[in-house]
Design an enzyme around this catalytic site. Structure first.
Site: not given
Ligand code: NAD
Length: 493
Positions: A255, A390
């Site tokens: 997601e 985004e």
């Molecule tokens: P992010 O991708 O930076 O991080 C998400 C999670 O992934 C965090 O827990 C982070 O620690 C982990 N992560 C980071 N690098 C990783 C790796 N190499 N391997 C495994 N895990 C890793 O995203 P963010 O900044 O925390 O959140 C914002 C994003 O989330 C936006 O793009 C938003 O649209 C999306 N989002 C989507 C939904 C949905 O339901 N579609 C809901 C909420 C947020």
């Protein structure tokens, strides 16, 4: 070593939760509150060793949990929901301090939804049909088998709600879970471990490894004993998670982000359209579903803009714990700088600033927090970064269109496809346009109405797969067909 923090008067264990034990790490990372920039906790900084231990604990616990009768699993999940409801105020207070979202939203919407996540999937588990059908006298028996250890990796914008939207169906399905909470808002996951334990969830069924994405998330997604990866986050991280998953052929549910349109036709109820547009500033725009591209049919564009700006200018920005606050801070200084980068580049690209366009310097100076002014741009070009990428902040763009076909084309002119919102007074147009818009969810004359039995997910870069209702069990289960020969059947006739 410090092992607990007291946040908003609530004691939170800052260590991991592995195999029913609190486990420390050699190092910690600072958890900063976006309300005032202070460090509110030092969190255990896990890595490969903690992930290995958590996956091993989850794998061991799977043997019994996967064979626990569905009714018993459902009962434990209901007790977790009871625990969430009993500690709702603690969870709301801690989450507000941790990610800066509004306290009243946590109290009235988000935390009740956390409890609902557990109740809904507990109940839905008991309705799953185990179909039987006949093939030349042979009985096909379809079962939903638990898949195994499930990795749940989630972001900070609604930490506990998004995590439990994945954890609850995984546990209901009979899987065991290793959760890696977001490093910018890690606290409520730890409280959930306490609640789940008090509810009688056996040791090892639910594990929490705190840490950074690269250090704890990456080894979790690459672990060969992980059978499902449920990831919510950004597209760049999803690419890395996808690569790790590919090496073990681990199924993923993604997601991801969005750049959703709000399409307002000239037959729309303008008051409704304005209300929906202003709603896009909720949670400081840190909402994956936010309809940040406002597309207005040109006949009503001027009037809409006037009314929208008048209403948006009155959104009160301030302390997220105050009832009167409409918009709180962004989650971190890093994120504020990222959002501001998008805004300043948009200005250099020549957009017109209708509202905001910079951090709320006055409030940031007064509080130490990370507030960004609600921002609206006009005179944007469809190829501009501000329209295509985004931002994940309180930044909206206004564009106009002439015909219905133009509106649809502009709505679909994105690599994302999470949601779309249409405002129109015509039922025929609503049906037509919703069928032509590419998005996982289309709202017509409403916004953010979510039923947990409905499929949820995105098209294009917004994700892979759908969750919700039976779709969740589809992902968290290994669906099996057992074919039983009729009594006395022989291969040789
Ligand atoms: P992010 O991708 O930076 O991080 C998400 C999670 O992934 C965090 O827990 C982070 O620690 C982990 N992560 C980071 N690098 C990783 C790796 N190499 N391997 C495994 N895990 C890793 O995203 P963010 O900044 O925390 O959140 C914002 C994003 O989330 C936006 O793009 C938003 O649209 C999306 N989002 C989507 C939904 C949905 O339901 N579609 C809901 C909420 C947020």
């Amino acid at each position: 070593m410090v092992t607990t923090a007291v946040v908003a008067g609530v004691k939170v264990d800052t260590r991991h939760w592995i195999g029913g034990q609190r486990v420390a790490s050699a190092t910690t990372f600072a958890d900063v509150s976006p309300l005032d920039g202070t460090v509110i906790a030092d969190i255990a900084r896990g890595g490969q060793a903690e992930i290995d231990a958590a996956v091993a604990a989850a794998k061991a616990a799977f043997v019994t949990w996967s064979r626990t009768a569905p009714a018993e699993r459902a009962a434990v999940l209901h007790r977790i929901a009871d625990g969430v409801e009993a500690r709702l105020e603690d969870l709301a207070q801690v989450e507000t301090m941790d990610n800066g979202s509004l306290l009243r939203s946590h109290r009235r919407g988000v935390m009740p939804r956390v409890a609902m996540n557990f109740r809904f999937f507990a109940d839905h588990l008991l309705t799953l049909s185990h179909d039987d059908f006949d093939t030349r006298g042979h009985r096909n028996h379809i079962t939903w088998d638990p898949a195994g250890v499930t990795a749940v990796i989630t972001p900070w914008n609604a930490p506990l709600m998004l995590a439990t939207w994945r954890i609850a169906p995984a546990l209901a399905a009979g899987n065991t879970v290793v959760a890696k909470p977001p490093e910018w808002a890690p606290l409520t996951a730890s409280l959930l471990a306490d609640i789940a334990t008090e509810a009688g969830l056996p040791a090892g069924v639910f594990n929490v490894v705190q840490g950074l994405g690269t250090e704890a998330g990456a080894p979790l997604t690459a672990h060969p004993d992980v059978r499902r990866i449920s990831f919510t986050g950004s597209v760049p991280t999803a690419r890395k998670v996808g690569e790790a998953a590919a090496s073990n052929i681990t199924p993923v549910s993604f997601e991801l982000g969005g750049k959703s349109p709000l399409v307002i036709f000239d037959d729309a109820d303008l008051d409704l359209a304005v209300d929906i547009a202003v709603e896009q500033f909720d949670n400081s725009g840190q909402v994956c579903l936010a309809a940040v591209r406002i597309l207005v049919q040109d006949g009503i564009a001027e009037e809409f803009q006037r009314r929208f700006l008048a209403k948006a200018a009155h959104v009160v920005q301030g302390d997220s714990r105050d009832e009167s606050t409409g918009i709180g801070p962004l989650v971190s200084k890093t994120h504020l700088d990222r959002v501001d980068g998008f805004v300043q580049r948009a200005k250099s690209d020549g957009v017109t600033v209708l509202l905001g366009g910079e951090p709320n310097h006055e409030l940031n100076l007064a509080t130490g927090g990370f507030f960004y002014l609600p921002t609206v741009f006009a005179d944007v070009d469809p190829t501009m970064e501000i329209v295509c990428h985004e931002v994940f902040g309180p930044v909206l763009t206004l564009q106009t269109f002439t015909t219905e076909a133009d509106g649809v084309a502009m709505a679909n002119d994105t690599e994302y496809g999470l949601a779309a919102t249409i405002v129109t007074g015509s039922q025929d147009r609503a049906e037509r346009v919703s069928s032509l818009v590419s998005a996982g969810t289309v709202w017509i004359n409403c916004f953010f109405v979510r039923d947990l039995s409905a499929p949820f997910g995105g098209n294009g870069r917004s994700g892979i797969g759908r969750e919700g209702g039976t779709w969740s069990f589809d992902f968290y289960c290994d669906v099996k067909n057992s074919v039983f020969a009729p009594k006395g059947w022989s291969a040789h006739g």
